[in-house]
Design a protein around this motif. Structure first.
Motif, PDB file in Angstrom:
ATOM      1  N   MET A   1       5.056  15.650 -16.551  1.00 49.29           N
ATOM      2  CA  MET A   1       4.215  14.750 -15.808  1.00 49.29           C
ATOM      3  C   MET A   1       4.524  14.869 -14.319  1.00 49.29           C
ATOM      4  O   MET A   1       5.676  14.884 -13.931  1.00 49.29           O
ATOM      5  N   THR A   2       3.491  14.932 -13.507  1.00 48.03           N
ATOM      6  CA  THR A   2       3.717  15.019 -12.067  1.00 48.03           C
ATOM      7  C   THR A   2       3.645  13.631 -11.456  1.00 48.03           C
ATOM      8  O   THR A   2       2.833  12.797 -11.845  1.00 48.03           O
ATOM      9  N   GLU A   3       4.507  13.430 -10.478  1.00 48.32           N
ATOM     10  CA  GLU A   3       4.524  12.144  -9.781  1.00 48.32           C
ATOM     11  C   GLU A   3       3.381  12.130  -8.771  1.00 48.32           C
ATOM     12  O   GLU A   3       3.168  13.090  -8.031  1.00 48.32           O
ATOM     13  N   GLN A   4       2.644  11.011  -8.775  1.00 49.94           N
ATOM     14  CA  GLN A   4       1.529  10.876  -7.842  1.00 49.94           C
ATOM     15  C   GLN A   4       2.059  10.716  -6.425  1.00 49.94           C
ATOM     16  O   GLN A   4       3.052  10.045  -6.188  1.00 49.94           O
ATOM     17  N   ALA A   5       1.393  11.351  -5.467  1.00 52.70           N
ATOM     18  CA  ALA A   5       1.799  11.267  -4.067  1.00 52.70           C
ATOM     19  C   ALA A   5       1.641   9.837  -3.572  1.00 52.70           C
ATOM     20  O   ALA A   5       0.664   9.164  -3.891  1.00 52.70           O
ATOM     21  N   ARG A   6       2.626   9.400  -2.807  1.00 47.91           N
ATOM     22  CA  ARG A   6       2.580   8.058  -2.237  1.00 47.91           C
ATOM     23  C   ARG A   6       1.754   8.079  -0.962  1.00 47.91           C
ATOM     24  O   ARG A   6       1.826   9.020  -0.181  1.00 47.91           O
ATOM     25  N   PRO A   7       0.993   7.014  -0.748  1.00 46.13           N
ATOM     26  CA  PRO A   7       0.222   6.953   0.489  1.00 46.13           C
ATOM     27  C   PRO A   7       1.143   6.763   1.693  1.00 46.13           C
ATOM     28  O   PRO A   7       2.207   6.144   1.581  1.00 46.13           O
ATOM     29  N   ALA A   8       0.744   7.302   2.830  1.00 45.32           N
ATOM     30  CA  ALA A   8       1.507   7.085   4.061  1.00 45.32           C
ATOM     31  C   ALA A   8       1.358   5.614   4.449  1.00 45.32           C
ATOM     32  O   ALA A   8       0.273   5.048   4.323  1.00 45.32           O
ATOM     33  N   PRO A   9       2.439   4.979   4.903  1.00 45.70           N
ATOM     34  CA  PRO A   9       2.339   3.570   5.295  1.00 45.70           C
ATOM     35  C   PRO A   9       1.355   3.384   6.453  1.00 45.70           C
ATOM     36  O   PRO A   9       1.351   4.161   7.407  1.00 45.70           O
ATOM     37  N   ALA A  10       0.517   2.378   6.359  1.00 48.04           N
ATOM     38  CA  ALA A  10      -0.441   2.051   7.416  1.00 48.04           C
ATOM     39  C   ALA A  10       0.151   0.925   8.257  1.00 48.04           C
ATOM     40  O   ALA A  10      -0.099  -0.254   8.017  1.00 48.04           O
ATOM     41  N   TRP A  11       0.974   1.298   9.230  1.00 47.33           N
ATOM     42  CA  TRP A  11       1.642   0.308  10.071  1.00 47.33           C
ATOM     43  C   TRP A  11       0.668  -0.320  11.057  1.00 47.33           C
ATOM     44  O   TRP A  11      -0.317   0.305  11.453  1.00 47.33           O
ATOM     45  N   ASP A  12       0.988  -1.530  11.481  1.00 45.37           N
ATOM     46  CA  ASP A  12       0.161  -2.256  12.445  1.00 45.37           C
ATOM     47  C   ASP A  12       0.341  -1.755  13.877  1.00 45.37           C
ATOM     48  O   ASP A  12      -0.496  -2.047  14.737  1.00 45.37           O
ATOM     49  N   VAL A  13       1.447  -1.043  14.140  1.00 40.77           N
ATOM     50  CA  VAL A  13       1.729  -0.498  15.474  1.00 40.77           C
ATOM     51  C   VAL A  13       2.247   0.930  15.327  1.00 40.77           C
ATOM     52  O   VAL A  13       2.616   1.360  14.232  1.00 40.77           O
ATOM     53  N   GLN A  14       2.319   1.626  16.456  1.00 41.75           N
ATOM     54  CA  GLN A  14       2.900   2.965  16.463  1.00 41.75           C
ATOM     55  C   GLN A  14       4.424   2.857  16.350  1.00 41.75           C
ATOM     56  O   GLN A  14       5.035   2.024  17.004  1.00 41.75           O
ATOM     57  N   ASN A  15       5.015   3.685  15.567  1.00 38.46           N
ATOM     58  CA  ASN A  15       6.465   3.864  15.490  1.00 38.46           C
ATOM     59  C   ASN A  15       7.289   2.580  15.384  1.00 38.46           C
ATOM     60  O   ASN A  15       8.181   2.349  16.194  1.00 38.46           O
ATOM     61  N   PRO A  16       7.035   1.750  14.355  1.00 37.69           N
ATOM     62  CA  PRO A  16       7.897   0.585  14.193  1.00 37.69           C
ATOM     63  C   PRO A  16       9.287   1.012  13.713  1.00 37.69           C
ATOM     64  O   PRO A  16       9.465   2.146  13.253  1.00 37.69           O
ATOM     65  N   PHE A  17      10.258   0.122  13.825  1.00 38.40           N
ATOM     66  CA  PHE A  17      11.591   0.353  13.271  1.00 38.40           C
ATOM     67  C   PHE A  17      11.496  -0.001  11.789  1.00 38.40           C
ATOM     68  O   PHE A  17      11.032  -1.090  11.435  1.00 38.40           O
ATOM     69  N   VAL A  18      11.932   0.906  10.901  1.00 40.30           N
ATOM     70  CA  VAL A  18      11.717   0.729   9.458  1.00 40.30           C
ATOM     71  C   VAL A  18      13.024   0.877   8.687  1.00 40.30           C
ATOM     72  O   VAL A  18      13.824   1.768   8.970  1.00 40.30           O
ATOM     73  N   GLN A  19      13.207  -0.010   7.704  1.00 36.74           N
ATOM     74  CA  GLN A  19      14.303   0.097   6.742  1.00 36.74           C
ATOM     75  C   GLN A  19      13.722   0.016   5.333  1.00 36.74           C
ATOM     76  O   GLN A  19      12.742  -0.699   5.102  1.00 36.74           O
ATOM     77  N   SER A  20      14.352   0.714   4.412  1.00 37.49           N
ATOM     78  CA  SER A  20      13.936   0.701   3.015  1.00 37.49           C
ATOM     79  C   SER A  20      14.717  -0.369   2.253  1.00 37.49           C
ATOM     80  O   SER A  20      15.914  -0.561   2.498  1.00 37.49           O
ATOM     81  N   ILE A  21      14.042  -1.048   1.348  1.00 37.82           N
ATOM     82  CA  ILE A  21      14.641  -2.096   0.515  1.00 37.82           C
ATOM     83  C   ILE A  21      14.198  -1.862  -0.920  1.00 37.82           C
ATOM     84  O   ILE A  21      13.030  -1.555  -1.164  1.00 37.82           O
ATOM     85  N   THR A  22      15.105  -2.037  -1.868  1.00 39.14           N
ATOM     86  CA  THR A  22      14.736  -2.029  -3.273  1.00 39.14           C
ATOM     87  C   THR A  22      14.934  -3.437  -3.825  1.00 39.14           C
ATOM     88  O   THR A  22      16.018  -4.014  -3.704  1.00 39.14           O
ATOM     89  N   VAL A  23      13.877  -3.999  -4.387  1.00 39.40           N
ATOM     90  CA  VAL A  23      13.951  -5.344  -4.954  1.00 39.40           C
ATOM     91  C   VAL A  23      14.832  -5.300  -6.200  1.00 39.40           C
ATOM     92  O   VAL A  23      14.594  -4.502  -7.111  1.00 39.40           O
ATOM     93  N   GLY A  24      15.857  -6.127  -6.196  1.00 37.91           N
ATOM     94  CA  GLY A  24      16.760  -6.221  -7.346  1.00 37.91           C
ATOM     95  C   GLY A  24      16.539  -7.510  -8.103  1.00 37.91           C
ATOM     96  O   GLY A  24      15.877  -8.432  -7.613  1.00 37.91           O
ATOM     97  N   PRO A  25      17.117  -7.629  -9.307  1.00 34.17           N
ATOM     98  CA  PRO A  25      16.956  -8.853 -10.092  1.00 34.17           C
ATOM     99  C   PRO A  25      17.494 -10.094  -9.366  1.00 34.17           C
ATOM    100  O   PRO A  25      17.001 -11.193  -9.557  1.00 34.17           O
TER     101      PRO A  25
END
Length: 153
Positions: A1-25
Motif C-alpha cells: 500500500m502506498t502512503e497518500q501524499a500530504r498536502p502542503a500546509p496553507a499558512w496564513d502568513v509567509q514563513n511562520p515559525f513552526v513546531q511539530s506536535i503529536t497528540v498523545g493520550p
C-alpha cells in the motif's frame, strides 16, 4: 500500500515559525479529543521557542530587564484532534506598536489532511522585570519582533 501524499500546509502568513506536535493520550479530555487547555500550553511552547529563535529567551529578558506578559488570549477551535494526530503549530508576530504592545498569532494545522484546527492570538505587553509595570520596548525588541509578511495575493 502506498502512503497518500500530504498536502502542503496553507499558512496564513509567509514563513511562520513552526513546531511539530503529536497528540498523545495525556492530551485528551473526557470527550476523547484534545483538551482546550492543552492547546494553550502548546501555543505557549511554540511562542517561547520562536522568541528564543529571535534571540530572546528568559535569560535575555532578565539581562535586559524587560520582558513580555500575556494580557489576552483569543483561541478559535475549528476542528477536533485526537490521539496520534500529527499537528504543525505555527506562530508569528502579527503587529507591534513599537511602544508597549505586540500581537502574536497562531495557527495549528493537522498534517494528515492540511486542515487548520485552531487559530488564535495573544496580546503581549512589555514590562519592567523588577517592578512588573509596563515599560517601553527596547530597540532590540523592535528589531527582533517584526510582523510577518502576508501571503501575496
Amino acid at each position: 500500500m502506498t502512503e497518500q501524499a500530504r498536502p502542503a500546509p496553507a499558512w496564513d502568513v509567509q514563513n511562520p515559525f513552526v513546531q511539530s506536535i503529536t497528540v498523545g493520550p495525556e492530551h485528551l479530555d473526557a470527550f476523547g479529543h484534545t483538551n482546550n487547555v492543552v492547546y494553550l500550553q502548546w501555543l505557549e511552547k511554540v511562542a517561547w521557542a520562536h522568541s528564543v529563535s529571535l534571540g530572546f529567551g528568559f535569560e535575555d529578558y532578565e539581562r535586559t530587564g524587560v520582558g513580555c506578559v500575556a494580557r489576552r488570549h483569543e483561541l478559535d477551535y475549528l476542528a477536533a484532534t485526537f490521539a496520534g494526530d500529527e499537528l504543525l503549530a505555527a506562530t508569528w508576530i502579527h503587529e507591534n506598536d513599537g511602544k508597549l504592545s505586540m500581537w502574536r498569532r497562531y495557527q495549528i494545522i493537522r498534517a494528515a489532511d492540511g486542515k487548520t484546527v485552531l487559530r488564535g492570538q495573544t496580546h503581549w505587553v512589555c514590562i519592567d522585570m523588577k517592578t512588573g509595570r509596563p515599560r517601553r520596548q527596547p530597540e532590540a525588541f523592535l528589531k527582533a519582533y517584526v510582523p510577518a509578511l502576508p501571503i501575496p495575493a
